[in-house]
Design an enzyme around this catalytic site. Sequence first.
Site, PDB file in Angstrom:
ATOM      1  N   SER A 255       0.811  -1.212   0.000  1.00 54.14           N
ATOM      2  CA  SER A 255       0.000   0.000   0.000  1.00 54.14           C
ATOM      3  C   SER A 255       0.846   1.264   0.000  1.00 54.14           C
ATOM      4  CB  SER A 255      -0.937  -0.004   1.208  1.00 54.14           C
ATOM      5  OG  SER A 255      -0.207  -0.128   2.412  1.00 54.14           O
ATOM      6  N   LYS A 256       2.159   1.121   0.218  1.00 50.44           N
ATOM      7  CA  LYS A 256       3.098   2.254   0.141  1.00 50.44           C
ATOM      8  C   LYS A 256       2.587   3.463   0.897  1.00 50.44           C
ATOM      9  CE  LYS A 256       5.212   0.589  -4.171  1.00 50.44           C
ATOM     10  NZ  LYS A 256       4.370  -0.584  -4.451  1.00 50.44           N
ATOM     11  N   ARG A 257       2.153   3.250   2.132  1.00 52.81           N
ATOM     12  CA  ARG A 257       1.603   4.321   2.934  1.00 52.81           C
ATOM     13  C   ARG A 257       2.696   5.225   3.472  1.00 52.81           C
ATOM     14  NH1 ARG A 257      -2.872   3.211   0.373  1.00 52.81           N
ATOM     15  NH2 ARG A 257      -4.481   2.089   1.533  1.00 52.81           N
TER      16      ARG A 257
ATOM     17  N   THR B 200       4.094  -2.291   2.865  1.00 48.31           N
ATOM     18  CA  THR B 200       5.079  -1.428   2.217  1.00 48.31           C
ATOM     19  C   THR B 200       4.846   0.019   2.662  1.00 48.31           C
ATOM     20  OG1 THR B 200       3.654  -1.246   0.261  1.00 48.31           O
ATOM     21  CG2 THR B 200       5.379  -2.912   0.191  1.00 48.31           C
TER      22      THR B 200
END
Lengths: 271, 271
Positions: free
Chosen positions: B94-96, B120
């Site tokens: 989700s590359k938060r 992620t």
Amino acid sequence: MTFTSSLKQRWNDADSLVCVGLDPEPAKFPARFANDADAVFSFCRDIADATAQYACAFKPQIAHFAALGAEDALARLIAHIHATHPGVPVILDSKRGDIGSTAQHYAAEAFDRYAADAVTANPYLGRDSVQPFLDRADRGVVILCRTSNPGAGDLQDLVIDGRPLYQHVAEKVAREWNTNGNCSLVVGATWPAQLKEVRAIVGDDVPFLVPGVGAQGGDVEAVVTNAKNAAGTGLMVSSSRAILYASKGDDYAEAAANAARELQDQINRFR
Amino acid sequence: MTFTSSLKQRWNDADSLVCVGLDPEPAKFPARFANDADAVFSFCRDIADATAQYACAFKPQIAHFAALGAEDALARLIAHIHATHPGVPVILDSKRGDIGSTAQHYAAEAFDRYAADAVTANPYLGRDSVQPFLDRADRGVVILCRTSNPGAGDLQDLVIDGRPLYQHVAEKVAREWNTNGNCSLVVGATWPAQLKEVRAIVGDDVPFLVPGVGAQGGDVEAVVTNAKNAAGTGLMVSSSRAILYASKGDDYAEAAANAARELQDQINRFR
């Protein structure tokens, strides 16, 4: 209307640079929502209705909804704002960033599923990761530049060719990425000197989303004097907790309205 | 078991460094799902069941679910994987990245709502933005370093004190952020030289999530020879589209299994 033109219009119509952040945290809701199965929607709707006249934009923060599994409430909230306060643009604060083919799905999430007028985006993956947002010329893309948090400088202050990374981001956005004129920048209220530097780099036409007044400690006078553009606008000064949770009593909506109006007044003294 | 220990165990038990990416795109589904109202779940479940024996991890990419409003399917998919393939950790891609107070909600999204074993995360906002993930010592935090996309270098290659930004990220993660030993790094398969440089910086104990083989063109031999650790492991080589959409016919599950097994074999030739 594009996001950029809606925002300009709203700055003038409402005489306000206040962006009302919608960050629902049920533990902080007034007691009357304790038995409301739809409390996330109901509370945010009440705050939006009470503060709309003082707002240049609304900014729902998606993590607060996602942690609760409340995507449906978020969609209904944005639909309610569009229907009830059609002049006030909605920025979905999701800080998305991924490779281009995935970013297309994030653009669909923000602009099609939620019908947001603008979305926040993270620049770390480079231009092609932001391009699917940039391509939606009628929508806004609010790109992280100098964020409001204490650790912002860990990467953003690293110096390249004599200038910190966040200034390179500002320059890239203003000179290269903003071909559709739909870019804004996030610059935190907690960094007044940096606000001034970024305004000098990008000129008057790139709006700033400025989080960090209120709970995070940013000073309104310093923000406005350092970051306003020549027209005395150019800013979305965002406040969430100080407005949303101004009162836990039955006067929560009135208290939120008062907090928003006070911030509007405070800002307008320095424009 | 922590994410890190689960992953090590799985590398050995399955003799595989393949991470199966779950990126549902209904337009690419086999015809038999045309009338399945729960197609996103059903298709991903079938792929997971067919490929689990060749997988060291599964990696659902949340944008693909979010654009479809399919959060419920995502939650059920992860629950299904945990129940049916308990040895295979799940990374929520989700590359938060957000300020600390918001990142806590993203940590709740990934680890509590979805019960992911790892997530992620984007480092642009600095350490405090990643801290709520790092604090969950039993879960993994997979931090973007050098991403696989063409524009990766726009920011990540900017040179600070003689070294590009992505190397500074690698160093910060390995030396400062990894106090709980739960950090991994994203380094794209499309950049073999950079894989080698990052491995030299972080040593043998930081796993790499390596997207970019298959559709994005990364070379398996170059990835493995440059990025493996001394034990011949240390990698989650991620493939999504080449596995998921190996066949549009009724043999989609078998074709996916074959694609995963072929990638496993290809990788193992160079370990």
